[in-house]
Scaffold this motif. Structure first.
Motif, PDB file in Angstrom:
ATOM      1  N   UNK A  32       0.601  -1.042   0.026  1.00  0.00           N
ATOM      2  CA  UNK A  32       0.316  -0.126   0.041  1.00  0.00           C
ATOM      3  C   UNK A  32       0.933   1.429  -0.116  1.00  0.00           C
ATOM      4  N   UNK A  33       0.602   2.753  -0.328  1.00  0.00           N
ATOM      5  CA  UNK A  33       1.484   3.769  -0.925  1.00  0.00           C
ATOM      6  C   UNK A  33       2.183   4.174   0.910  1.00  0.00           C
ATOM      7  N   UNK A  34       1.535   3.820   2.165  1.00  0.00           N
ATOM      8  CA  UNK A  34       2.034   4.518   3.027  1.00  0.00           C
ATOM      9  C   UNK A  34       3.542   3.323   3.367  1.00  0.00           C
ATOM     10  N   UNK A  35       2.972   1.985   3.879  1.00  0.00           N
ATOM     11  CA  UNK A  35       3.663   1.349   4.343  1.00  0.00           C
ATOM     12  C   UNK A  35       4.782   0.921   2.927  1.00  0.00           C
ATOM     13  N   UNK A  36       4.314   1.414   1.748  1.00  0.00           N
ATOM     14  CA  UNK A  36       5.526   0.863   0.359  1.00  0.00           C
ATOM     15  C   UNK A  36       6.679   2.622   1.000  1.00  0.00           C
ATOM     16  N   UNK A  37       5.559   3.821   0.854  1.00  0.00           N
ATOM     17  CA  UNK A  37       7.076   4.036   1.399  1.00  0.00           C
ATOM     18  C   UNK A  37       7.844   3.898   2.524  1.00  0.00           C
ATOM     19  N   UNK A  38       7.325   3.616   3.702  1.00  0.00           N
ATOM     20  CA  UNK A  38       7.709   3.116   5.086  1.00  0.00           C
ATOM     21  C   UNK A  38       9.519   2.596   4.536  1.00  0.00           C
ATOM     22  N   UNK A  39       8.842   1.359   3.481  1.00  0.00           N
ATOM     23  CA  UNK A  39       9.500   0.139   3.021  1.00  0.00           C
ATOM     24  C   UNK A  39      10.918   0.682   2.707  1.00  0.00           C
ATOM     25  N   UNK A  40      10.419   2.192   1.863  1.00  0.00           N
ATOM     26  CA  UNK A  40      11.706   2.836   1.550  1.00  0.00           C
ATOM     27  C   UNK A  40      12.370   3.300   2.158  1.00  0.00           C
ATOM     28  N   UNK A  41      12.441   4.072   3.219  1.00  0.00           N
ATOM     29  CA  UNK A  41      12.993   4.147   3.679  1.00  0.00           C
ATOM     30  C   UNK A  41      14.183   3.919   4.213  1.00  0.00           C
ATOM     31  N   UNK A  42      16.042   4.441   4.484  1.00  0.00           N
ATOM     32  CA  UNK A  42      16.468   4.528   5.164  1.00  0.00           C
ATOM     33  C   UNK A  42      16.059   4.305   6.467  1.00  0.00           C
ATOM     34  N   UNK A  43      16.613   3.298   7.723  1.00  0.00           N
ATOM     35  CA  UNK A  43      16.263   2.757   9.140  1.00  0.00           C
ATOM     36  C   UNK A  43      15.794   4.105   9.972  1.00  0.00           C
ATOM     37  N   UNK A  44      17.090   4.853   9.836  1.00  0.00           N
ATOM     38  CA  UNK A  44      17.474   6.152  10.641  1.00  0.00           C
ATOM     39  C   UNK A  44      16.163   6.832  10.312  1.00  0.00           C
ATOM     40  N   UNK A  45      15.369   7.222   9.079  1.00  0.00           N
ATOM     41  CA  UNK A  45      14.449   8.031   8.736  1.00  0.00           C
ATOM     42  C   UNK A  45      13.522   7.627   8.984  1.00  0.00           C
ATOM     43  N   UNK A  46      13.445   5.902   9.063  1.00  0.00           N
ATOM     44  CA  UNK A  46      11.993   5.622   9.109  1.00  0.00           C
ATOM     45  C   UNK A  46      11.858   5.877  11.011  1.00  0.00           C
ATOM     46  N   UNK A  64      12.917   7.939  12.807  1.00  0.00           N
ATOM     47  CA  UNK A  64      12.132   9.843  12.867  1.00  0.00           C
ATOM     48  C   UNK A  64      10.900   9.774  12.189  1.00  0.00           C
ATOM     49  N   UNK A  65      10.490   9.558  11.586  1.00  0.00           N
ATOM     50  CA  UNK A  65       8.970   8.975  10.763  1.00  0.00           C
ATOM     51  C   UNK A  65       7.872   8.501  12.445  1.00  0.00           C
ATOM     52  N   UNK A  66       8.208   7.124  12.880  1.00  0.00           N
ATOM     53  CA  UNK A  66       7.802   6.406  13.936  1.00  0.00           C
ATOM     54  C   UNK A  66       8.029   7.908  14.781  1.00  0.00           C
ATOM     55  N   UNK A  67       9.415   8.066  15.688  1.00  0.00           N
ATOM     56  CA  UNK A  67       8.654   9.205  16.654  1.00  0.00           C
ATOM     57  C   UNK A  67       7.964  10.259  16.785  1.00  0.00           C
ATOM     58  N   UNK A  68       8.112  10.852  15.477  1.00  0.00           N
ATOM     59  CA  UNK A  68       7.493  11.844  15.003  1.00  0.00           C
ATOM     60  C   UNK A  68       5.772  11.654  15.091  1.00  0.00           C
ATOM     61  N   UNK A  69       5.594  10.690  14.506  1.00  0.00           N
ATOM     62  CA  UNK A  69       4.003  10.063  14.538  1.00  0.00           C
ATOM     63  C   UNK A  69       3.325   9.708  15.724  1.00  0.00           C
ATOM     64  N   UNK A  70       4.909   9.052  16.790  1.00  0.00           N
ATOM     65  CA  UNK A  70       3.689   9.001  18.238  1.00  0.00           C
ATOM     66  C   UNK A  70       3.571  10.667  18.666  1.00  0.00           C
ATOM     67  N   UNK A  71       3.947  11.064  18.601  1.00  0.00           N
ATOM     68  CA  UNK A  71       3.862  12.557  19.047  1.00  0.00           C
ATOM     69  C   UNK A  71       2.502  12.789  18.778  1.00  0.00           C
ATOM     70  N   UNK A  72       1.532  12.769  17.410  1.00  0.00           N
ATOM     71  CA  UNK A  72       1.396  13.576  17.161  1.00  0.00           C
ATOM     72  C   UNK A  72      -0.233  12.569  17.339  1.00  0.00           C
ATOM     73  N   UNK A  73      -0.235  11.426  17.823  1.00  0.00           N
ATOM     74  CA  UNK A  73      -1.475  10.351  18.452  1.00  0.00           C
ATOM     75  C   UNK A  73      -2.425  11.435  20.299  1.00  0.00           C
ATOM     76  N   UNK A  74      -3.344  11.314  19.835  1.00  0.00           N
ATOM     77  CA  UNK A  74      -3.984  10.121  21.434  1.00  0.00           C
ATOM     78  C   UNK A  74      -4.008   9.812  22.300  1.00  0.00           C
ATOM     79  N   UNK A  75      -2.923   9.517  22.498  1.00  0.00           N
ATOM     80  CA  UNK A  75      -2.671   8.520  23.367  1.00  0.00           C
ATOM     81  C   UNK A  75      -3.493   8.145  24.848  1.00  0.00           C
ATOM     82  N   UNK A  76      -4.666   7.263  25.140  1.00  0.00           N
ATOM     83  CA  UNK A  76      -4.835   7.320  26.388  1.00  0.00           C
ATOM     84  C   UNK A  76      -4.122   6.732  27.335  1.00  0.00           C
TER      85      UNK A  76
END
Length: 275
Positions: free
Chosen positions: A221-235, A237-249
């Protein structure tokens, strides 16, 4: 990024990966979509782009069809659907742009989360109209990528914050068809009558961040395909940035929603001479 390069991330082939990424939410939408169609029992159905059989299974469970045929261009998805859905459903590998069905051969043609991935949605809709009988139903649903899929919206916002080039892959930008006005225009342009467009919103609750993030690692899929193409360090950073954006209960869960746009219309009983 060129469109051909973007399209290489649109591949859907593995049933298990799709189920965890999108199938679980599509199943909830299908349970709302099928009753909304208002169809009776004993009809002949065609599920175009059936994927893992989510919509087909709902038709079988709720509509007592005479027959329902699921079509998908992915042989892997067809294998998954055959394993998951009982008779009277059957499944074949086929192209939405060239349906292997005679004119007027079914009562209802439906599709789930497919139109925006087709190279010619207008041609696919025309094919669906061709294969339903006069008075028959043509209906579909697509995700509201621009505004109604918060977990994807936050993912692409996080990706763009780390890698500005990611904006060219954002489904909210790539798929303007997934909006109510565009869907209505597509259906009416195909000559369908009594066209109705409606939102379908379902809960998208994740047990924790891993439950949300790990499906993005499938490469499908588009988003997972993009993630798979990233260098590990960039991946990371995306993961950590996303975590900060989410409303965690407080219990670690993440409660969001998923909205689809549904559209339905009927093939006129008598052709309009102006068309």
């Amino acid at each position: 990024m060129r469109e051909r390069e973007r399209q290489r991330f649109d591949t859907w082939v593995a049933g298990d990966a799709y189920e965890r990424y999108m199938g679980r939410w599509s199943r909830l939408v299908a349970q709302e979509f099928v009753p909304w169609l208002g169809c009776g029992d004993g009809l002949r159905w065609l599920d175009v782009g059936c994927g893992t059989g989510v919509l087909t299974a709902t038709v079988v469970a709720r509509c007592r069809p005479r027959a329902v045929v699921g079509l998908d261009r992915s042989a892997g998805f067809v294998v998954s659907a055959r394993a998951a859905v009982r008779a009277p459903a059957s499944f074949v590998v086929a192209d939405a742009l060239a349906l292997p069905v005679r004119d007027g051969g079914c009562d209802a043609a439906v599709s789930a989360l497919v139109l925006n991935f087709l190279p010619a949605p207008d041609a696919a809709t025309a094919e669906a109209v061709r294969v339903v009988r006069p008075g028959g139903l043509v209906a579909a649903y697509v995700w509201d990528y621009a505004q109604g899929m918060p977990f994807l919206r936050r993912f692409w916002d996080a990706a763009a914050a780390v890698d500005p080039s990611a904006t060219s892959l954002d489904e909210g930008r790539r798929f303007p068809l997934c909006r109510p006005g565009r869907l209505r225009a597509l259906w009416e342009g195909a000559g369908l009558a009594d066209v109705v467009v409606a939102p379908v919103e379902v809960p998208a609750v994740f047990a924790g961040f891993a439950d949300l993030w790990e499906p993005f690692l499938s490469g499908q899929g588009p988003a997972p395909g993009y993630v798979a193409a990233l260098a590990p360090a960039t991946r990371d950073r995306v993961r950590d940035t996303l975590r900060q954006m989410l409303p965690v209960q407080p219990d670690g869960s993440i409660a969001l929603t998923a909205r689809a746009w549904a559209v339905k219309g009927r093939r006129p009983a008598h052709p309009d001479p102006a068309l």
